[in-house]
Design a protein around this motif. Structure first.
Motif, short mmCIF file in Angstrom:
data_model
loop_
_atom_site.label_atom_id
_atom_site.label_comp_id
_atom_site.label_asym_id
_atom_site.label_seq_id
_atom_site.Cartn_x
_atom_site.Cartn_y
_atom_site.Cartn_z
N SER A 189 0.93 -1.24 -0.04
CA SER A 189 -0.03 0.10 0.01
C SER A 189 0.87 1.26 0.07
O SER A 189 1.39 1.73 1.19
CB SER A 189 -0.94 0.14 1.29
OG SER A 189 -1.69 -1.03 1.19
N PRO A 190 1.24 1.72 -1.09
CA PRO A 190 2.37 2.85 -1.16
C PRO A 190 1.82 4.20 -0.72
O PRO A 190 0.55 4.52 -0.84
CB PRO A 190 2.56 3.11 -2.87
CG PRO A 190 2.05 1.58 -3.42
CD PRO A 190 1.13 1.05 -2.29
N ARG A 191 2.59 4.67 -0.07
CA ARG A 191 2.42 6.18 0.59
C ARG A 191 3.45 7.03 -0.18
O ARG A 191 4.76 6.87 -0.20
CB ARG A 191 2.77 6.19 2.04
CG ARG A 191 1.82 5.16 2.81
CD ARG A 191 2.31 5.01 4.33
NE ARG A 191 3.73 4.56 4.24
CZ ARG A 191 4.87 4.40 5.23
NH1 ARG A 191 4.39 5.18 6.20
NH2 ARG A 191 5.95 3.88 4.96
N ILE A 192 3.08 7.92 -0.98
CA ILE A 192 3.69 8.98 -1.86
C ILE A 192 3.79 10.35 -1.42
O ILE A 192 2.55 11.00 -1.46
CB ILE A 192 3.15 8.60 -3.35
CG1 ILE A 192 3.53 7.21 -3.56
CG2 ILE A 192 4.17 9.67 -4.14
CD1 ILE A 192 2.98 7.14 -5.20
N ALA A 193 4.51 10.90 -0.95
CA ALA A 193 4.62 12.16 -0.57
C ALA A 193 4.99 13.05 -1.73
O ALA A 193 5.64 12.95 -2.41
CB ALA A 193 5.81 12.55 0.80
N VAL A 194 4.21 14.05 -1.68
CA VAL A 194 4.36 15.19 -3.02
C VAL A 194 4.73 16.39 -2.41
O VAL A 194 4.31 17.12 -1.73
CB VAL A 194 3.15 15.34 -3.73
CG1 VAL A 194 3.18 16.23 -4.89
CG2 VAL A 194 2.50 13.91 -4.15
N ALA A 195 5.97 16.86 -3.05
CA ALA A 195 6.56 18.45 -2.61
C ALA A 195 5.73 19.27 -3.39
O ALA A 195 5.21 19.20 -4.15
CB ALA A 195 7.93 18.02 -2.98
N GLY A 196 5.91 20.28 -2.71
CA GLY A 196 5.46 21.60 -3.37
C GLY A 196 6.41 22.30 -4.26
O GLY A 196 7.62 21.72 -4.12
N LEU A 197 6.10 23.01 -5.11
CA LEU A 197 6.95 23.86 -5.91
C LEU A 197 7.58 24.92 -5.31
O LEU A 197 8.92 25.03 -5.66
CB LEU A 197 6.31 24.10 -7.33
CG LEU A 197 6.96 25.00 -8.27
CD1 LEU A 197 8.15 24.14 -8.92
CD2 LEU A 197 6.16 25.53 -9.11
N ASN A 198 6.72 25.67 -4.60
CA ASN A 198 7.25 26.81 -4.03
C ASN A 198 7.94 26.78 -2.55
O ASN A 198 7.29 25.70 -1.91
CB ASN A 198 6.25 27.99 -4.24
CG ASN A 198 5.84 28.28 -5.55
OD1 ASN A 198 6.69 28.80 -6.36
ND2 ASN A 198 4.58 27.83 -6.07
N GLY A 241 12.57 11.67 10.69
CA GLY A 241 11.04 11.46 11.06
C GLY A 241 10.22 11.47 9.79
O GLY A 241 9.23 10.89 9.64
N ALA A 242 10.26 12.51 8.93
CA ALA A 242 9.51 12.55 7.86
C ALA A 242 9.60 11.52 7.02
O ALA A 242 8.69 10.98 6.31
CB ALA A 242 9.80 14.02 7.15
N ARG A 243 10.70 11.08 6.61
CA ARG A 243 11.07 9.93 5.82
C ARG A 243 10.31 8.63 6.29
O ARG A 243 9.96 7.74 5.28
CB ARG A 243 12.63 9.48 5.42
CG ARG A 243 13.13 10.78 4.80
CD ARG A 243 14.61 10.33 4.32
NE ARG A 243 15.50 9.41 5.17
CZ ARG A 243 16.33 10.01 6.00
NH1 ARG A 243 16.58 11.45 6.25
NH2 ARG A 243 17.11 9.34 7.14
N ALA A 244 10.20 8.40 7.37
CA ALA A 244 9.28 7.15 8.08
C ALA A 244 7.76 7.35 7.45
O ALA A 244 7.23 6.29 7.47
CB ALA A 244 9.47 7.16 9.32
N GLY A 245 7.27 8.42 7.18
CA GLY A 245 6.11 8.44 6.66
C GLY A 245 5.55 8.21 5.35
O GLY A 245 4.51 8.37 5.00
N TYR A 246 6.76 7.89 4.41
CA TYR A 246 6.44 7.68 3.19
C TYR A 246 7.24 6.64 2.46
O TYR A 246 8.18 6.38 3.01
CB TYR A 246 6.12 8.92 2.14
CG TYR A 246 7.55 9.64 2.39
CD1 TYR A 246 8.53 9.67 1.53
CD2 TYR A 246 7.77 10.96 3.31
CE1 TYR A 246 9.65 10.19 1.59
CE2 TYR A 246 8.85 11.77 3.20
CZ TYR A 246 9.82 11.44 2.35
OH TYR A 246 11.06 12.20 2.14
N ASP A 247 6.80 6.18 1.28
CA ASP A 247 7.52 4.98 0.55
C ASP A 247 8.57 5.80 -0.55
O ASP A 247 9.37 5.12 -0.99
CB ASP A 247 6.84 4.09 0.17
CG ASP A 247 5.89 3.08 1.32
OD1 ASP A 247 6.63 2.70 2.11
OD2 ASP A 247 4.55 3.59 1.24
N ALA A 248 7.67 6.85 -0.98
CA ALA A 248 8.55 7.48 -2.00
C ALA A 248 8.24 9.05 -2.24
O ALA A 248 7.02 9.34 -1.53
CB ALA A 248 8.33 7.07 -3.38
#
Length: 321
Positions: A189-198, A241-248
């Motif tokens: 069940s992938p978790r994908i964090a999306v960065a903002g542009l700005n 800590g943040a990296r633990a919350g997503y797979d990519a």
């Protein structure tokens, strides 16, 4: 799974032959089939010349000869070798598509030599492999044990990123990443964090409006299907800590993705092409002409690329389609 991994020779005058030979010793238990000129690899250890892919094994550096002529002079690329370098890529793809290779690992190429000697008309490896694979949309992922990052735009000047970043392109990137996390990385069940542009992900439109205008809505629409969330401020996405919350993490531009992974694991990161009908990885470095022939090249990234390609190929074999 018994078919070997195909390893392309890359630029003979670079560190490719050295790191491939060294990596074979580190990535034990994996049969490798090197495509290139055996003489280019012989200075870095014993070479066994074979005449068929099925003869490859994990006890030596097995080379299936490809016509890459002449000596390899460290640091001095020869355009006369370019057609052979491209032929090695072509052969590796053909072997993968025929099932004679489980996947492929590409050593670094030198684009200027390929343009001059072979009329190479592609921006790089990835675009050429997409053409050979018969696909349009491919995605670059950089991976190490602690982080996987995907840039939604790659070799684009920073000033042109906002125009290059489109809803259609970002959605395709998210979909390809989601599928690869399941199929190639075994994430159920992938978790994908999306960065903002700005900066600060736009801060409600005060520091840029792309997040407010369309990125947030796109991510929210796809979230139930793809497990994506954001857009997030990029400056707080990459601590432990943040990296633990997503797979990519899907990032908006090249440096936003590559700076964190190169900081975390400069020597060991792996470049993975997602969206191809075959497995392809490569070391996350170039030809390094400045140290070619000195014996100082670090094989860690190449060894990791071999291991990851082997793991991905095993997962695809277990989960076809």
């Amino acid at each position: 799974m018994t078919a070997p991994l195909a390893i392309t020779c890359g630029e003979p005058a670079g560190i490719g032959p050295e790191v491939v030979a060294k990596a074979r010793v580190l990535a034990t238990g994996i049969p490798l089939l090197v495509l290139g000129n055996p003489d280019h690899f012989a200075p870095f250890g014993p070479v066994e010349v074979i005449d068929a892919p099925e003869a490859a094994h994990d006890r030596a550096l097995c080379v299936l000869p490809v016509d890459v002529p002449g000596p390899a002079v460290p640091g001095r690329p020869d355009p006369a070798q370019a057609k052979g370098v491209v032929a090695a890529i072509d052969r590796a793809v053909a072997l993968c598509r025929a099932g004679a290779a489980s996947g492929m690992v590409t050593a670094p190429i030198h684009k200027a030599a390929l343009i001059e000697g072979a009329g190479f008309a592609h921006p790089g490896h990835t675009e050429y492999l997409a053409e050979l694979g018969g696909v349009r949309d491919v995605v670059m992922m950089l991976a190490c044990p602690d982080l996987r990052v995907v840039p939604a735009t790659i070799h684009v000047p920073v000033a042109e990123v906002p125009a290059a970043l489109t809803p259609e392109g970002l959605e395709a990137t998210l979909r390809i990443t989601h599928r690869a996390l399941i199929r190639d990385f075994g994430v159920a069940s992938p978790r994908i964090a999306v960065a903002g542009l700005n900066p600060h992900a736009g801060e409600d439109g005060k520091i840029g409006t792309e997040e407010r205008d369309w990125i947030a809505a796109l991510v929210a629409r796809l979230a139930p299907e793809l497990g994506c969330f954001g857009p997030l401020p990029a400056d707080t996405m990459f601590h432990a800590g943040a990296r633990a919350g997503y797979d990519a993490a899907v990032c908006m531009y090249h440096d936003q993705a590559l700076i964190p992974i190169k900081t975390i694991d400069f020597a060991g990161g792996v470049n993975v092409t997602l969206g191809l009908p075959f497995v392809r990885t490569s070391p996350d470095h170039g030809t390094a002409f400045d140290i070619a022939g000195t014996g100082r090249a670090d094989p860690t990234s190449t060894a990791n690329a071999i291991r990851l390609a082997w793991e991905m190929a095993a997962r695809r074999a277990a989960r076809p389609g």
